[in-house]
Design an enzyme around this catalytic site. Structure first.
Site, PDB file in Angstrom:
ATOM      1  N   TYR A  98      -6.731   1.053 -10.768  1.00  8.44           N
ATOM      2  CA  TYR A  98      -7.960   1.159 -11.182  1.00  8.44           C
ATOM      3  C   TYR A  98      -8.019   1.569 -12.719  1.00  8.44           C
ATOM      4  CZ  TYR A  98      -9.736   0.838  -6.394  1.00  8.44           C
ATOM      5  OH  TYR A  98     -10.172   0.434  -5.091  1.00  8.44           O
ATOM      6  N   GLY A 109      -3.928  -1.795 -17.379  1.00  5.17           N
ATOM      7  CA  GLY A 109      -3.616  -2.240 -16.081  1.00  5.17           C
ATOM      8  C   GLY A 109      -2.263  -2.754 -16.064  1.00  5.17           C
ATOM      9  N   ASN A 136     -13.013 -11.117  -6.910  1.00  7.17           N
ATOM     10  CA  ASN A 136     -12.574 -10.414  -8.129  1.00  7.17           C
ATOM     11  C   ASN A 136     -11.751 -11.154  -9.089  1.00  7.17           C
ATOM     12  OD1 ASN A 136     -11.977  -8.339 -10.075  1.00  7.17           O
ATOM     13  ND2 ASN A 136     -11.443  -6.930  -8.492  1.00  7.17           N
ATOM     14  N   TYR A 143      -3.177 -10.972 -11.315  1.00  5.63           N
ATOM     15  CA  TYR A 143      -1.962 -10.842 -10.285  1.00  5.63           C
ATOM     16  C   TYR A 143      -1.327 -12.294 -10.398  1.00  5.63           C
ATOM     17  CZ  TYR A 143      -3.589  -6.320  -8.745  1.00  5.63           C
ATOM     18  OH  TYR A 143      -3.978  -4.943  -8.876  1.00  5.63           O
ATOM     19  N   LYS A 145      -0.930 -14.030 -13.015  1.00  9.88           N
ATOM     20  CA  LYS A 145      -0.333 -14.137 -14.275  1.00  9.88           C
ATOM     21  C   LYS A 145       0.931 -13.445 -14.112  1.00  9.88           C
ATOM     22  CE  LYS A 145      -1.126 -11.093 -17.145  1.00  9.88           C
ATOM     23  NZ  LYS A 145      -1.555 -10.077 -18.459  1.00  9.88           N
TER      24      LYS A 145
END
Length: 173
Positions: A98, A109, A136, A143, A145
């Site tokens: 988050y 992130g 999302n 993810y 990537k």
């Protein structure tokens, strides 16, 4: 360029985790969900007792991303019985990455994700897995990537509402 530091948390960091969790979850999901569902989920997931209990679980690991003395995001990973679903001893679950909306696009992130991989490798795990809401798109792209592939689906309860999460995993080298 701003630099960020990732630190492992201690049980004294519960209020920081609680505040980051409420803020980042709200920023990410409030516009797509009812106010009632959000309130119920935030109370269930980020109340003081629950956050403190999670921080004290030896199979859960939390890390906070700091920009100077400002916490801007956090990571929660689980192994063993702390995992929300699979509970495979060879896996590590990434339960939460988050990041404050103000810091999207600043690689926070990615730094937290890299910490998750480092933790998985130090715990000698074969793969990492996670669940991500099918709507999302930002997270799904992140993810994918990073080499995750979908392997299943499960229901995520937000308040009284059911949503579909895609379960994704990445096998470690």
């Amino acid at each position: 360029m701003t630099s960020f530091i990732i630190n492992k948390t201690s049980s004294e960091d519960w209020e920081i985790i609680q505040n980051l969790g409420i803020q980042t979850f709200s920023e990410t999901f409030a516009e797509d969900n009812s106010e009632e569902a959000m309130e119920k989920y935030l109370e269930e997931s980020f109340n003081s007792g629950k956050v403190q209990s999670e921080l004290n679980n030896p199979n859960s690991h939390f890390y906070i991303a700091w920009e100077e003395d400002n916490p801007v995001g956090y990571l929660k990973v689980n192994s063993g019985k702390a995992q929300t679903e699979l509970q495979d001893d060879t896996s590590l679950e990434i339960e939460r990455i988050y990041v404050k909306k103000s810091h999207h696009g600043k690689k926070v992130g990615q730094l937290l994700y890299n910490q998750a991989l480092e933790t998985a490798r130090s715990l000698k795990k074969s793969y990492v897995w996670l669940g991500v809401w099918e709507e999302n798109v930002r997270a799904l792209n992140f993810y994918k990537k990073n080499g995750f592939v979908e392997f299943d689906k499960h229901i995520f309860r937000l308040g009284d509402e059911e949503q579909t999460d895609l379960m994704m995993k990445k096998v470690l080298d």
